[in-house]
Design an enzyme around this catalytic site. Sequence first.
Site, short mmCIF file in Angstrom:
data_model
loop_
_atom_site.label_atom_id
_atom_site.label_comp_id
_atom_site.label_asym_id
_atom_site.label_seq_id
_atom_site.Cartn_x
_atom_site.Cartn_y
_atom_site.Cartn_z
N CYS A 145 44.15 53.06 86.03
CA CYS A 145 43.03 53.82 86.57
C CYS A 145 41.74 53.06 86.54
O CYS A 145 40.80 53.42 85.83
CB CYS A 145 42.92 55.13 85.79
SG CYS A 145 44.34 56.15 86.17
N GLU A 146 41.71 51.96 87.26
CA GLU A 146 40.44 51.29 87.53
C GLU A 146 40.60 50.38 88.73
O GLU A 146 41.66 49.77 88.92
CB GLU A 146 39.91 50.56 86.30
CG GLU A 146 40.81 49.54 85.67
CD GLU A 146 40.14 48.94 84.43
OE1 GLU A 146 40.31 49.55 83.35
OE2 GLU A 146 39.47 47.92 84.54
N TYR A 150 40.86 35.89 84.36
CA TYR A 150 40.52 34.51 84.72
C TYR A 150 40.46 34.26 86.22
O TYR A 150 40.22 33.13 86.63
CB TYR A 150 41.56 33.52 84.15
CG TYR A 150 42.02 33.81 82.75
CD1 TYR A 150 41.14 33.71 81.68
CD2 TYR A 150 43.34 34.16 82.49
CE1 TYR A 150 41.55 33.96 80.38
CE2 TYR A 150 43.77 34.41 81.20
CZ TYR A 150 42.88 34.32 80.15
OH TYR A 150 43.30 34.57 78.88
N GLU A 172 51.57 20.63 70.98
CA GLU A 172 52.02 22.03 70.91
C GLU A 172 51.87 22.72 72.26
O GLU A 172 50.99 23.55 72.44
CB GLU A 172 51.27 22.77 69.80
CG GLU A 172 49.80 22.45 69.81
CD GLU A 172 49.07 22.88 68.56
OE1 GLU A 172 49.68 23.01 67.49
OE2 GLU A 172 47.84 23.08 68.67
N PRO A 173 52.75 22.39 73.20
CA PRO A 173 52.71 23.03 74.51
C PRO A 173 53.23 24.46 74.47
O PRO A 173 54.16 24.76 73.73
CB PRO A 173 53.66 22.16 75.34
CG PRO A 173 54.64 21.63 74.34
CD PRO A 173 53.84 21.40 73.08
N GLY A 174 52.60 25.33 75.25
CA GLY A 174 53.08 26.70 75.37
C GLY A 174 53.45 26.97 76.83
O GLY A 174 54.61 27.10 77.20
N ARG A 175 52.39 26.98 77.66
CA ARG A 175 52.56 27.32 79.07
C ARG A 175 53.64 26.48 79.75
O ARG A 175 54.49 27.02 80.47
CB ARG A 175 51.22 27.09 79.77
CG ARG A 175 51.12 27.69 81.16
CD ARG A 175 49.83 27.22 81.85
NE ARG A 175 48.64 27.45 81.08
CZ ARG A 175 47.88 28.55 81.14
NH1 ARG A 175 48.21 29.52 81.96
NH2 ARG A 175 46.80 28.67 80.41
N ARG A 200 46.00 38.49 83.90
CA ARG A 200 45.42 37.17 84.09
C ARG A 200 44.51 37.04 85.30
O ARG A 200 43.57 36.27 85.30
CB ARG A 200 46.50 36.08 84.09
CG ARG A 200 47.22 35.98 82.74
CD ARG A 200 48.09 34.74 82.61
NE ARG A 200 47.29 33.53 82.59
CZ ARG A 200 47.16 32.69 83.59
NH1 ARG A 200 47.81 32.91 84.72
NH2 ARG A 200 46.40 31.62 83.49
N GLY A 231 48.43 22.18 76.35
CA GLY A 231 47.52 22.33 77.47
C GLY A 231 47.93 21.84 78.84
O GLY A 231 47.19 22.06 79.80
N1 LLP Z 1 47.44 24.87 70.75
C1 LLP Z 1 46.34 25.62 70.58
C2 LLP Z 1 45.52 25.42 69.39
C3 LLP Z 1 45.99 26.56 71.55
O1 LLP Z 1 44.89 27.28 71.38
C4 LLP Z 1 46.80 26.73 72.70
C5 LLP Z 1 46.46 27.72 73.70
C6 LLP Z 1 47.95 25.93 72.82
C7 LLP Z 1 48.24 25.02 71.83
C8 LLP Z 1 48.88 26.05 73.98
O2 LLP Z 1 48.29 25.68 75.17
P1 LLP Z 1 49.18 25.66 76.52
O3 LLP Z 1 50.14 24.51 76.41
O4 LLP Z 1 49.87 26.95 76.60
O5 LLP Z 1 48.17 25.47 77.58
N2 LLP Z 1 45.63 33.32 77.76
C9 LLP Z 1 45.27 32.14 78.53
C10 LLP Z 1 45.65 30.87 77.83
C11 LLP Z 1 45.04 30.77 76.46
C12 LLP Z 1 45.45 29.52 75.76
C13 LLP Z 1 45.14 29.63 74.32
N3 LLP Z 1 45.51 28.52 73.56
C14 LLP Z 1 45.94 32.22 79.90
O6 LLP Z 1 46.58 33.23 80.18
O7 LLP Z 1 45.78 31.31 80.72
#
Ligand code: LLP
Length: 432
Positions: A361-362, A335, A291-294, A331, A249
Amino acid sequence: MMISDNIQRAADGTLHFAGQSVPALAQRYGTPLYLMDEDRIRRNIRLYTGMFQECFGEKALPLYASKAASFRQIYRIVAEEGMGVDTVSIGEIHTALSAGFPAEKIFFHGDGKTDADIQYAVSHRIGYFIVDNPEELEQLSREAAAQGIIQKILLRITPGIDPHTFKAVTTGTIDVKFGVPMETGQAFAFVQEALELPALKVCGLHCHIGSQVFDETVFEDSIDVMTGFMGQLYKDLGFAVEMLNIGGGFGVRYVDTDRRVDIPARIRSVAARLKERTEELGIPMPFFLMEPGRSIVADAGMTVYTVSSVKRIPGYKYYVVVDGGMTDNPRYCLYGAHYTVLHADRETPFYAVYDLAGRCCESGDIIQPTIKLPDDTRRGDRIAVCTTGAYNYSMASNYNRLGRPPVVRLSGGDSYIAVRRETPEDLTALDQ
Ligand code: LLP
């Protein structure tokens, strides 16, 4: 200063990303185009692996939340860097396994796992399930017993914390669809039930409070709540939680006004709080997971488009229309997300304000409103949208039967196709 230090403007005015000319890459691979800076991904990963090592020694593992960007080459990079992965579907698990990712370092999330998902993941011997609800728990227990294995699990708990981010990406408050809430006593019963199932080994707890989080203290709050619960489980059930996963997050910067999260400092502080709290409560220090993604992939990405038309409606509005749109980046539509948009071919002191519009087309197909681009922007010019590495390719769609752009990986001055461009034939490949 550019929004990210892997973006530069060369002396001739062209934009460079990861040290390579963006117009030249656009020329070579066509547009729309996703670029991914591999060196940046590795640097971002090492912030986590380095700090985890420093703060926890061997007793911690960062997982990459692969929903942010999922394709084979990224799992290879993550495996080489020694991280685990968080997956949420058979598709992500299959992609990881087919890239040679070690099954035991795959964690399987999700609030809606089907019987087929559970069967697939158990039979592929993935490391851990993060069990979201009692129905999944029961089905998983049946499946593990049927396959004659003991499946390791973490239980997803909702800690009741509001991270103050976009509502659609908030996950920690009591009333969300994820996990089992603590406050109602349901989480305690959930753990009790899980401990009684012989085909499951309850390794620990998971929580995740939201995404794009800038708040300085919510992860510590989450440690407080989770360790409090761990204390209760220890006292009342004699159960010592071996693993604690506090989710992902951390926020990233999309525009100049966004704050910068000091990830090493945040990890150090969370680690200190966890040590302090476990000592106070007299419970064992758990193996620690995040568990970072972004924050692993966002600033490693850039999307490049070609301008199709520039619509100037005097007294109203100017639009720059490009060859992609909400199909490759939904996005803003979803959002109201902000992005930094740059002209990739040249710089000029004379700017106009435009909305960057897509080709779908919107009318709502806007990639980003109210951006500054050269006043002479015209058909054929290349436009770059920065910081698109997370949740862009992974959320892309085929709306209007548009093919998804390729993902090109940039590394050490070279470029490689990581995912090829979708062709019209790909789009009819499933049609009968
Ligand atoms: N762990 C869990 C259980 C999650 O649901 C998520 C993200 C993460 C880890 C990773 O979070 P991060 O580090 O990436 O913030 N589509 C949205 C973001 C949805 C996030 C969903 N869960 C966007 O484009 O902003």
